[in-house]
Design a protein around this motif. Structure first.
Motif, PDB file in Angstrom:
ATOM      1  N   VAL A  56     -70.010   7.387  11.413  1.00 24.07           N
ATOM      2  CA  VAL A  56     -69.252   8.547  11.883  1.00 24.07           C
ATOM      3  C   VAL A  56     -69.122   9.569  10.739  1.00 24.07           C
ATOM      4  CG1 VAL A  56     -66.984   9.338  12.685  1.00 24.07           C
ATOM      5  CG2 VAL A  56     -68.011   7.266  13.645  1.00 24.07           C
ATOM      6  N   ALA A  82     -77.899   2.449  10.897  1.00 23.83           N
ATOM      7  CA  ALA A  82     -78.296   1.884  12.192  1.00 23.83           C
ATOM      8  C   ALA A  82     -78.977   0.536  11.993  1.00 23.83           C
ATOM      9  CB  ALA A  82     -79.222   2.846  12.935  1.00 23.83           C
ATOM     10  N   LEU A 139     -76.533  -2.001  11.044  1.00 28.48           N
ATOM     11  CA  LEU A 139     -75.747  -2.425  12.214  1.00 28.48           C
ATOM     12  C   LEU A 139     -76.501  -3.470  13.024  1.00 28.48           C
ATOM     13  CD1 LEU A 139     -73.970   0.623  13.908  1.00 28.48           C
ATOM     14  CD2 LEU A 139     -72.983  -1.590  13.314  1.00 28.48           C
ATOM     15  N   VAL A 140     -77.782  -3.177  13.262  1.00 26.06           N
ATOM     16  CA  VAL A 140     -78.592  -4.125  14.038  1.00 26.06           C
ATOM     17  C   VAL A 140     -78.653  -5.456  13.295  1.00 26.06           C
ATOM     18  CG1 VAL A 140     -80.898  -4.621  14.916  1.00 26.06           C
ATOM     19  CG2 VAL A 140     -79.929  -2.329  15.153  1.00 26.06           C
ATOM     20  N   ALA A 156     -75.378  -7.196  13.495  1.00 28.70           N
ATOM     21  CA  ALA A 156     -75.193  -7.741  14.841  1.00 28.70           C
ATOM     22  C   ALA A 156     -76.020  -9.005  15.015  1.00 28.70           C
ATOM     23  CB  ALA A 156     -75.568  -6.707  15.894  1.00 28.70           C
ATOM     24  N   THR A 215     -61.906   5.476  12.591  1.00 30.38           N
ATOM     25  CA  THR A 215     -62.733   4.795  13.600  1.00 30.38           C
ATOM     26  C   THR A 215     -62.952   3.340  13.211  1.00 30.38           C
ATOM     27  OG1 THR A 215     -63.868   6.893  13.921  1.00 30.38           O
ATOM     28  CG2 THR A 215     -64.884   4.932  14.889  1.00 30.38           C
ATOM     29  N   GLN A 235     -57.908   1.576  31.171  1.00 39.35           N
ATOM     30  CA  GLN A 235     -58.714   1.010  30.090  1.00 39.35           C
ATOM     31  C   GLN A 235     -59.850   1.947  29.716  1.00 39.35           C
ATOM     32  OE1 GLN A 235     -59.750  -2.945  31.454  1.00 39.35           O
ATOM     33  NE2 GLN A 235     -59.150  -3.681  29.424  1.00 39.35           N
ATOM     34  N   GLU A 244     -75.291  -9.934  21.387  1.00 40.75           N
ATOM     35  CA  GLU A 244     -74.927  -9.257  20.140  1.00 40.75           C
ATOM     36  C   GLU A 244     -76.018  -8.289  19.711  1.00 40.75           C
ATOM     37  OE1 GLU A 244     -72.223  -9.370  18.395  1.00 40.75           O
ATOM     38  OE2 GLU A 244     -71.136 -11.004  19.372  1.00 40.75           O
ATOM     39  N   LEU A 245     -77.240  -8.753  19.809  1.00 42.21           N
ATOM     40  CA  LEU A 245     -78.357  -7.934  19.364  1.00 42.21           C
ATOM     41  C   LEU A 245     -78.476  -6.672  20.216  1.00 42.21           C
ATOM     42  CD1 LEU A 245     -80.401  -8.233  17.097  1.00 42.21           C
ATOM     43  CD2 LEU A 245     -82.065  -9.005  18.796  1.00 42.21           C
ATOM     44  N   GLY A 267     -75.754  -4.408  19.327  1.00 36.93           N
ATOM     45  CA  GLY A 267     -76.091  -3.780  18.048  1.00 36.93           C
ATOM     46  C   GLY A 267     -77.115  -2.666  18.243  1.00 36.93           C
ATOM     47  N   ALA A 268     -78.100  -2.911  19.100  1.00 37.86           N
ATOM     48  CA  ALA A 268     -79.138  -1.913  19.358  1.00 37.86           C
ATOM     49  C   ALA A 268     -78.525  -0.666  19.983  1.00 37.86           C
ATOM     50  CB  ALA A 268     -80.203  -2.506  20.278  1.00 37.86           C
ATOM     51  N   MET A 308     -75.513   0.353  19.673  1.00 38.96           N
ATOM     52  CA  MET A 308     -74.744   1.055  18.629  1.00 38.96           C
ATOM     53  C   MET A 308     -75.692   1.829  17.711  1.00 38.96           C
ATOM     54  SD  MET A 308     -71.460  -1.190  17.487  1.00 38.96           S
ATOM     55  CE  MET A 308     -72.221  -2.757  17.232  1.00 38.96           C
ATOM     56  N   ALA A 309     -76.824   1.221  17.392  1.00 35.58           N
ATOM     57  CA  ALA A 309     -77.804   1.882  16.529  1.00 35.58           C
ATOM     58  C   ALA A 309     -78.295   3.171  17.170  1.00 35.58           C
ATOM     59  CB  ALA A 309     -78.968   0.938  16.242  1.00 35.58           C
ATOM     60  N   MET A 323     -69.098  10.891  19.947  1.00 30.64           N
ATOM     61  CA  MET A 323     -69.832   9.799  19.297  1.00 30.64           C
ATOM     62  C   MET A 323     -68.915   8.592  19.090  1.00 30.64           C
ATOM     63  SD  MET A 323     -71.709   9.833  15.619  1.00 30.64           S
ATOM     64  CE  MET A 323     -72.145   8.336  14.778  1.00 30.64           C
ATOM     65  N   VAL A 324     -67.679   8.865  18.640  1.00 31.94           N
ATOM     66  CA  VAL A 324     -66.713   7.781  18.431  1.00 31.94           C
ATOM     67  C   VAL A 324     -66.454   7.044  19.749  1.00 31.94           C
ATOM     68  CG1 VAL A 324     -64.322   7.257  17.810  1.00 31.94           C
ATOM     69  CG2 VAL A 324     -65.638   8.903  16.459  1.00 31.94           C
ATOM     70  N   LEU A 354     -69.208   4.796  20.667  1.00 35.49           N
ATOM     71  CA  LEU A 354     -69.215   3.549  19.890  1.00 35.49           C
ATOM     72  C   LEU A 354     -68.236   2.516  20.459  1.00 35.49           C
ATOM     73  CD1 LEU A 354     -69.590   4.966  16.273  1.00 35.49           C
ATOM     74  CD2 LEU A 354     -71.206   3.482  17.494  1.00 35.49           C
ATOM     75  N   PHE A 355     -67.125   3.014  20.989  1.00 39.61           N
ATOM     76  CA  PHE A 355     -66.173   2.071  21.591  1.00 39.61           C
ATOM     77  C   PHE A 355     -66.672   1.533  22.933  1.00 39.61           C
ATOM     78  CE2 PHE A 355     -63.116   3.999  18.605  1.00 39.61           C
ATOM     79  CZ  PHE A 355     -62.645   2.833  18.050  1.00 39.61           C
ATOM     80  N   GLN A 359     -69.291  -1.341  23.011  1.00 41.91           N
ATOM     81  CA  GLN A 359     -68.853  -2.720  22.795  1.00 41.91           C
ATOM     82  C   GLN A 359     -68.299  -3.373  24.056  1.00 41.91           C
ATOM     83  OE1 GLN A 359     -66.635  -3.312  19.119  1.00 41.91           O
ATOM     84  NE2 GLN A 359     -67.350  -1.324  18.435  1.00 41.91           N
TER      85      GLN A 359
END
Lengths: 627, 621
Positions: free
Chosen positions: A61, A86, A89-90, A93, A303, B74, B290-291, B294-295, B297-298, B318-319, B322-323, B326
Motif C-alpha cells: 500500500v 507481490a 506475498l505469493v 502465502a 492497513t 460484513q 493459501e496459494l 496469495g495470487a 493479493m499479488a 486497493m486497501v 486486499l481485505f 482474504q
C-alpha cells in the motif's frame, strides 16, 4: 445403529485439569519424535509467515502511494518494488499454506497414532481384566471410554499442544511487530484478545456442562424410545399410548429447554466475541486514522495493523477450543489410564507352567468363595463388611469317564463352582487341582483350554454359525464342526437354512430360539475336545426329548472326560455318578440318584415336586395345597 | 465325537500360530453405513419438510432477514475503511472531523452487525431445535399407532437411527440452508462491490474464484470417499470393541484373546490408515487455498498498485480489495459443503417420510363406544379368518365363546395360531373375515381405552420398563396407590423378593429389568396385570425355563390372577392346562378339538398324543 451408549455419562468431571495425565499424553505424542518435531517446526513457520503477510500488504500500500524510502524515486523503481512485494506475498502465502498443512497433518497423524496405540492397549486390557472387574463396570461406560475418551485424548495433540505453540508465536511475534509499528494503535489492535480469550473460554466451559446435561437428557429419551418400541406390545396391551406420549413429551421438552439454553449461551458468546473484535477495529480505525493524518504512521502501516487483526481473530477464538481440549484430554485421558493401569487380579503366577497333556482329574478341596474378594487394581478403599460366603467348604473329585451332578435352589452357588474351575474367579480358601496341580500354578491359557464351560445364557457372536461353533478353535475343519453340531442336535436345523453353516446369527442374522441357542453353545463347547467339561444349566431351554438325544450322542464323548452337569431338571442328572445338593453354598446332601431318593431329604423333595407338579398348581376351581 | 485317547491339544492358537485362523472374525459382519451419494434435491421431501417448517415461518423470515443484514454489514466493513483512507486520510488533506464521523459510522455498522448476528443465530438455532423435536415426535407418535405387522418386521435399532440420525440430518440441513443464504449473499456482495469499485481490477482478482471452485469440485468427491471410508472403518473398529466388551466372558472362556487381538489389530490398522488418508485429503486443500489467495493479493498489489501510482485508482480501493480477497474462500467452502449436506438430508428425509407413511391399519372408529359396565366379560370368535400376508391365513374360520368367569386354555404346536388368536382379542390386528366380540360387541366398535380397561394382558416375555418396580406395577393404572401396588405384589408372591431389594419398591430396574431374575420379572408382570384389575385376562404363559422353586411360585400367582376373571390362556404347562375349565386345541390355524382334559384324553386326538408324549410340559412341540 450408532454405537453411542444410551446412558450418557454424568456431569461430574465435565471440567478438569490434571497435569500428570496431560504430561503422559504429551509424552506418548513425543514418542513419535520426528513427526512431532516436524509439526512443531511447521507450526512456528506457519505463525511467522502469518505475521509477515500483513507487513507485506502494508508495504505494498505504501509503495502504491509512491512511498519508497524517500519521496522522489522513479515510478519504475516503485513498480519493481511492487512486483517484488507481490512475489514475496505469493511466497509467504505458499510457505504459510505448506507449513499449515504440515502442521495440521502431522498433528492429526500423531493424534491418530496415539489413539491407535491406546485403542489396542485398551482392547487388550479389557480382554485380560477378570470377571470380578467386568461384573462391576457397566458395558456402556466401557464403550464410552473406548470411543469418546480416546477421541478426546487424541485431539489434545492437535488442538492442545500445537495450537498453543501457534498462539504463542502469533501473539508474541505479532505484539513485537505491532509495538514496533505504533505502540498505541498496536495496543488497541490487541485489546480484543484478552476479552475474547477469557470470554470464549468461560463460555466454552459452560457449554461443555450444558452439553453433558443435554446428552444425559437425550440418553434418557433414547432409552424411553427404545423401550417403547421394543415393548410396543406391552404398550398396546395396556392401551398406554397416551401415557407413553406424555412421558416422551416431558423428557423431550426438558431436552429442548437445555438445547435452547445451550444455543443462547453459544450465540451470546460468539456474537459478543465478534463485537469485541469489531470494537477494537473501530478504535484502530479512529485512533490510527488520526495518527495517519498527523503523519505518525502511513496508510500502509494502518492497513497492515488491520490485516493483522483479521488474521489474529481466528486463532484467538480458538483459545476456547484449547482450554476445552485441556479439560477434555484431562478427564478422558484420566479415565483411560485408570483402566490401562489396572493389573488383572487373575493372571499367570510367576513361573506358571502350561498344563501339559492333562488327564482331567478335577478336585475341589474344601473350597470357599465369596464374590467380595479383591478385584483388579488397587483395593477399593473400605473393606467390605463380613459378607456371607457364596461357597463354603466344598469338596469333590471327578475324573475321566465320571459325571458329577450339581443341583440346588437358585443362588445356592452352583454356577460359582463352574466359574471357579477355569479361574474366572480365584477361590477365597481351599484349593482346586487338576491332575494334582493347583490351578493357580499353571498358565491361564492352558487351564482354560483344558476346561470347557457351557453357560445357560451363552453369548453368541454376530457371525456365521460355523464361526460360532468353531469359536474356541477357529482352525477346526468342516467335518469337526459338523460333527459337534450333529451331537448337539442342531445340524438338521442348520442344514435347512438357506446359507447353511454360513448363516449369520445375532444382529441382523437369523434369530434363534432359546433351545437353539443352547444347542449352538453345546456344539461350541464340545468342539475343542477339552478334558473337563461343565454344563452349567445349559440344556434348560432344550426340551426333554432333545436333551435325551444329546445325552445319548454325548455318551461316547463324555466317556473319556470329566463331566459336571449343573441342572434344575433332575432328569438331566439322574445318571450322574455322584450328585451334590447345594444349599447356601454348602453341600447338604450327596450320593447317587437312588441313594438320595432313598434318604428322603431335600433332593427327594425336589424330585417329588418335579414329577408331580399338579399337586401344587392350578387354575380356578382346583384346591391349592399349601406346602 | 471319537472317544480319543487322553491327549490334550495345546490351545489351538499356540500350536498353530503361524497360520491365520480361517474361521475367526471379530465384530459384526454387517455394515451399517448407509450409501450417501443420492440426489441433492427431492421435491417431495422438500415439500413435506416444509410442512414441518411452516409453523415457524415467521421466525424463519426474521432469521433470513437477519442473515442478509448480517452479511451486508460484513461486506460494508472494508468499504468504510476504504472511505476513511480515501477521504479522511488523503495525503495533505486529512480531516479529523470526517474521520471521527466515519469511525462513528463504523461503530453503528458493527453494532447493527452484532444485533443481526444475535438475531440470526438465535432464530436459526431455535427453529432447528424445534424442528428436530417436532419431526421426532411426529414419527414417534405415528409409531404408536402403526400396524404391529410393521413393528414386528422392523428392528428397533433401525427405527432408532431414523429417530435420531435422520432427524439430525434434516435439522442440519435447515441450519446450513439458512446460513448458505448468507454465504451466497456474501459471495454476491463481494463480487458486486469489487466490480463496482473497479471493473478491471475486479475481474482480474475474481479470476481466482473459478480456479478455487474448480479445485474444490475436483477435490470434493475424492475427499468425501476418503471421509466415508474413515467413518466406516471407525464403526467397524467400534463394533469389534463392543463385541469385546459384551462377549468378554465367552472370549476368556474359550481363550480367544490372542486370535481376536490379531484380528482387531488388523481392523484398527485399517482404521488408522484410512484416517491418515482422510486427514491428507482434508489438509491438501490448505496450501491450494493459501496459494490462490496469495495470487489474488499479488494481482491487487501489482495491478492495483500500478493503477494507484498512475492515479487511476484511489488508494482506499486497493486497501479494500486486499481485505476482500482474504474473504473469498469462506463462502465457497461452505457452499460446496452444502451439496453433501443436501444429499444426506434428502436420503434422511426419504427414510423419515417412509416411516410417517406406514399405514395405520387398526384405527379407532369415530363411532367407537365404551363397554357398558354390565356388558358381561365374555369373549367370542365368530368364523374368524386372519393372516399377516395376503393369501396365507394363520387362522381359518375359528369360532368359540368364552363365558364370563371361565378359564379357557389354548393348546397347540408352534405356529398353530395361538398367539394370533390372543392378539385379535386385544385388536392388535383386524380380522380378515368374521368377528371378534368382547362383552357382546365387535372389537372394531369399541374404543381403545375400553379395550385397555377391560382386558389385561400378560405376554410371554415379561417386558418391563426401566424405572422403579412400583412404576412398573402401576404401568396401566398410574393412579394406583402404594397400598394397591403392594397388595398386588403380595397376591402374586412378589412382595418378599421386592422387599429384599436394596430400595424395595423404589428399586430402579435396568433396561428391560435385567437386574432381577426372569422368574421375578414374570411375577412383577403378573402384579402389573393384577393392578390393572380388568375383568378379562389374556395370558401367554411363559415357556422360559425357571427353576422348580420359582415355577411353583409362578403357578400360585397365576391361580391368584385367574380368580374371578374371564381368562384365555396360551398354556405350555400341563398343570395350567389341567386347571382350565375348557381346552381348545389349535392346529394349522384350525380349531380341531375342544373339551376338558379328561374328555380330550379319552377322545384320543392330538391333545391325547401331546399329553402322552411329554410329561410335564407342552414346550418345544
Amino acid at each position: 445403529m450408532p454405537l453411542v451408549p444410551a446412558s450418557a455419562r454424568a456431569t461430574r468431571d465435565a471440567v478438569g485439569f490434571d497435569a500428570r495425565t496431560l504430561l503422559r499424553i504429551t509424552a506418548m505424542a513425543f514418542t513419535h519424535r520426528w513427526r512431532m518435531a516436524l509439526a512443531i517446526v511447521s507450526t512456528v513457520i506457519a505463525g511467522l509467515a502469518q505475521i509477515v503477510i500483513p507487513g507485506l500488504i502494508g508495504q505494498a500500500v505504501d509503495h502504491a502511494q509512491g512511498l519508497l524510502g524517500d519521496a522522489a524515486v522513479a515510478t519504475a523503481q516503485v513498480r519493481a518494488a511492487l512486483w517484488q512485494t507481490a512475489w514475496l506475498l505469493v511466497a509467504a502465502a505458499a510457505v504459510r499454506g505448506v507449513s499449515t498443512m504440515t502442521q495440521n497433518y502431522q498433528g492429526e497423524a500423531v493424534g491418530h497414532l496415539i489413539a491407535h496405540e491406546m485403542r489396542l492397549a485398551y482392547y487388550r486390557k479389557l480382554q485380560r481384566l477378570s470377571f470380578s472387574w467386568h461384573d462391576r463396570v457397566h458395558t456402556g461406560e466401557l464403550m464410552t471410554r473406548g470411543i469418546l475418551d480416546i477421541e478426546g485424548t487424541r485431539l489434545w495433540v492437535h488442538t492442545g499442544i500445537l495450537r498453543m505453540v501457534l498462539l504463542l508465536v502469533l501473539i508474541g511475534g505479532g505484539s513485537a511487530y505491532l509495538v514496533d509499528v505504533d505502540p498505541v494503535v498496536g495496543a488497541l489492535a490487541l485489546a480484543f484478545v484478552p476479552f475474547v480469550g477469557v470470554g470464549a473460554t468461560v463460555a466454552r466451559l459452560k457449554l461443555r456442562r450444558l452439553w453433558f446435561a443435554l446428552q444425559e437428557e437425550l440418553g434418557v429419551l433414547t432409552r424411553v424410545m427404545e423401550e417403547n418400541l421394543g415393548g410396543i406390545r406391552v404398550v398396546r396391551a395396556f392401551a398406554a399410548q397416551g401415557f407413553e406420549m406424555a412421558r416422551f413429551d416431558v423428557i423431550s421438552r426438558r431436552a429442548l429447554g437445555i438445547a435452547h439454553r445451550r444455543i443462547a449461551v453459544f450465540v451470546k458468546s460468539t456474537t459478543t466475541m465478534t463485537y469485541a473484535f469489531f470494537l477494537s477495529m473501530t478504535l484502530v480505525l479512529w485512533v490510527g486514522g488520526e495518527r495517519v493524518i498527523a503523519g505518525h504512521i502511513t496508510v500502509g502501516e494502518l492497513t497492515a495493523i488491520l490485516a493483522f487483526m483479521t488474521i489474529l481473530q481466528q486463532p484467538v477464538r480458538q483459545i476456547a477450543w484449547m482450554v476445552n481440549s485441556i479439560a477434555r484430554a484431562s478427564t478422558c485421558g484420566g479415565r483411560l489410564f485408570e483402566i490401562l493401569d489396572l493389573e488383572p487380579a487373575i493372571r499367570d503366577a510367576p513361573g506358571a507352567r502350561p498344563l501339559e497333556a492333562p488327564v482331567g482329574v478335577l478336585r475341589f478341596e474344601n473350597v470357599s468363595f465369596s464374590y467380595h474378594a479383591p478385584a483388579d487394581g488397587p483395593p477399593a478403599g473400605t473393606a467390605d463388611a463380613e459378607v456371607p460366603a457364596t461357597l463354603a467348604g466344598v469338596s469333590f473329585e471327578v475324573g475321566p469317564g465320571k459325571v458329577l451332578g450339581i443341583v440346588g435352589p437358585p443362588g445356592s452357588g452352583k454356577s460359582t463352582i463352574a466359574h471357579l474351575i477355569p479361574r474366572f474367579y480365584d477361590v477365597t480358601a481351599g484349593t482346586i487341582t487338576i491332575d494334582g496341580t493347583d490351578i493357580r500354578e499353571v498358565t491361564l491359557d492352558s487351564l482354560r483350554a483344558a476346561v470347557s464351560v457351557i453357560q445357560q445364557d451363552a453369548f453368541l457372536f454376530s457371525s456365521a454359525i460355523e464361526a460360532n461353533v468353531a469359536y474356541a478353535d477357529p482352525w477346526a475343519d468342516r467335518s469337526a464342526i459338523r460333527q459337534a453340531t450333529e451331537t448337539a442336535q442342531l445340524h438338521q436345523y442348520v442344514s435347512q437354512l438357506p446359507d447353511g453353516y454360513g448363516t449369520l446369527v445375532g444382529e441382523r442374522g437369523v434369530s434363534l430360539s432359546g433351545g437353539q441357542r443352547q444347542r449352538l453353545a453345546i456344539a461350541r463347547g464340545i468342539l475343542p475336545q477339552s478334558r473337563v467339561i461343565v454344563f452349567d444349566d445349559s440344556m434348560a431351554a432344550v426340551d426333554a426329548g432333545t436333551e435325551r438325544r444329546i445325552r445319548e450322542e454325548l455318551a461316547e464323548f463324555t466317556g473319556s472326560r470329566a463331566t459336571i452337569i449343573i441342572a434344575h431338571r433332575l432328569s438331566s442328572l439322574r445318571h450322574a455318578d455322584e450328585i451334590l445338593f447345594l444349599e447356601a453354598g454348602r453341600v447338604v446332601e450327596r450320593g447317587d440318584h437312588a441313594a438320595l431318593i432313598a434318604s428322603g431329604g431335600r433332593y427327594a423333595e425336589l424330585h417329588a415336586l418335579q414329577t408331580d407338579p399338579l399337586g401344587h398348581t392350578v387354575g380356578p376351581g382346583t384346591q391349592e395345597r399349601e406346602s | 465325537m471319537s472317544g480319543d485317547a487322553p491327549r490334550q491339544p495345546l490351545p489351538p492358537h499356540l500350536g498353530r500360530r503361524g497360520r491365520r485362523a480361517p474361521l475367526a472374525v471379530v465384530g459384526s459382519q454387517v455394515s451399517y453405513e448407509e450409501e450417501m451419494f443420492g440426489a441433492a434435491f427431492d421435491g417431495v421431501v422438500v415439500r413435506r419438510f416444509w410442512g414441518f417448517v411452516r409453523p415457524y415461518r415467521r421466525l424463519l423470515a426474521v432469521a433470513v432477514v437477519g442473515v442478509v443484514i448480517f452479511t451486508l454489514t460484513q461486506v460494508m466493513v472494508p468499504l468504510l475503511v476504504r472511505y476513511a483512507v480515501d477521504h479522511a486520510m488523503a495525503e495533505g488533506s486529512g480531516e479529523v472531523a470526517l474521520l471521527r464521523a466515519i469511525a462513528l459510522g463504523f461503530l453503528a455498522v458493527v453494532s447493527v452487525n452484532y444485533a443481526s448476528n444475535i438475531t440470526q443465530e438465535l432464530m436459526v438455532g431455535r427453529i432447528a431445535g424445534h424442528l428436530l423435536f417436532d419431526l421426532r415426535r411426529a414419527m414417534y407418535r405415528h409409531l404408536q399407532d402403526v400396524s404391529l405387522g410393521f413393528m414386528d418386521k422392523t428392528e428397533v435399532g433401525r427405527l432408532m437411527s431414523r429417530l435420531q440420525g435422520d432427524v439430525s440430518a434434516l435439522q442440519e440441513f435447515l441450519e446450513t440452508s439458512i446460513f448458505a443464504i448468507g454465504d451466497f449473499v456474501l459471495l454476491l456482495g463481494i463480487v458486486t462491490v469489487l466490480l463496482t469499485l473497479d471493473v478491471r481490477l475486479g475481474l482480474l482478482t475474481l479470476a481466482v474464484v473459478p480456479a478455487l471452485l474448480l479445485v474444490r469440485l475436483v477435490w470434493l468427491p475424492r475427499a468425501r470417499a476418503a471421509f466415508l471410508r474413515a467413518r466406516e472403518t471407525s464403526s467397524a473398529v467400534n463394533g469389534a470393541l463392543a463385541e469385546n466388551v459384551h462377549g468378554v466372558r465367552a472370549i476368556q472362556e474359550m481363550v480367544r484373546e490372542p486370535v481376536n487381538y490379531t484380528l482387531f489389530e488388523d481392523k484398527a490398522g485399517e482404521n488408522l490408515r484410512s484416517h491418515m488418508v482422510a486427514s491428507r485429503y482434508s489438509n491438501a486443500m490448505v496450501p491450494v487455498v493459501e496459494l490462490l489467495t496469495g495470487a489474488a493479493m499479488a494481482v491487487v498489489v501489482v495491478v492495483g498498485g500500478s493503477m494507484v501510482l498512475d492515479d487511476a485508482l484511489p488508494l482506499g480501493v486497493m486497501v479494500a480489495f486486499l481485505f476482500y480477497v482474504q474473504r473469498f474462500f469462506d463462502p465457497i467452502r461452505s457452499l460446496t459443503l452444502q451439496y453433501s449436506i443436501m444429499q444426506r438430508a434428502m436420503a434422511s428425509g426419504q427414510r423419515i417420510f417412509e416411516v410417517l407413511d406406514v399405514p395405520v391399519d387398526v384405527r379407532e372408529r369415530d363411532s367407537a363406544q365404551d363397554l357398558a359396565p354390565d356388558a358381561g366379560a365374555s369373549i367370542e370368535f365368530r368364523d374368524v379368518t386372519f393372516g399377516y400376508e395376503p393369501g396365507r391365513p394363520v387362522l381359518e374360520r375359528v369360532s368359540f365363546r368364552v363365558e364370563p368367569g371361565e378359564t379357557v386354555a389354548l393348546v397347540g404346536p408352534t405356529g398353530s395360531g395361538k398367539t394370533s388368536t390372543m392378539a385379535l382379542v386385544k385388536r392388535f390386528y383386524d380380522v380378515w373375515e368374521g368377528q371378534v366380540l368382547v362383552g357382546g360387541h365387535d372389537v372394531r366398535e369399541l374404543t381403545r381405552r375400553t379395550l385397555g380397561r377391560n382386558i389385561a394382558m400378560v405376554l410371554q416375555e415379561p417386558f418391563l420398563f426401566s424405572g422403579t418396580i412400583a412404576d412398573n406395577i402401576r404401568y396401566q393404572k398410574t393412579e394406583a396407590s402404594q397400598a394397591e401396588v403392594e397388595a398386588a405384589a403380595r397376591a402374586v408372591g412378589a412382595h418378599d423378593f421386592i422387599m429384599r431389594l436394596p430400595h424395595g419398591y423404589d428399586t430402579e430396574l435396568d433396561q428391560r429389568g435385567t437386574n432381577i431374575s426372569l422368574g421375578q420379572r414374570q411375577l412383577v408382570s403378573f402384579a402389573r396385570a393384577l393392578v390393572a384389575d380388568a375383568p378379562i385376562l389374556v395370558l401367554d404363559e411363559a415357556t422360559a425355563n425357571v427353576d422348580s422353586y420359582t415355577e411353583r411360585q409362578i403357578q400360585r400367582a397365576l391361580a391368584r390372577l385367574l380368580e374371578g376373571r374371564t381368562a384365555m390362556v396360551i398354556a405350555h404347562r400341563l398343570a395350567t392346562v389341567r386347571g382350565a375349565d375348557r381346552i381348545l386345541v389349535l392346529q394349522d390355524g384350525k380349531l380341531i378339538e375342544r373339551g376338558n382334559h379328561d374328555e380330550l384324553v379319552a377322545h384320543g386326538g392330538l391333545y391325547a398324543r401331546l399329553y402322552r408324549l411329554n410329561h410335564a410340559s407342552f414346550d418345544d412341540l
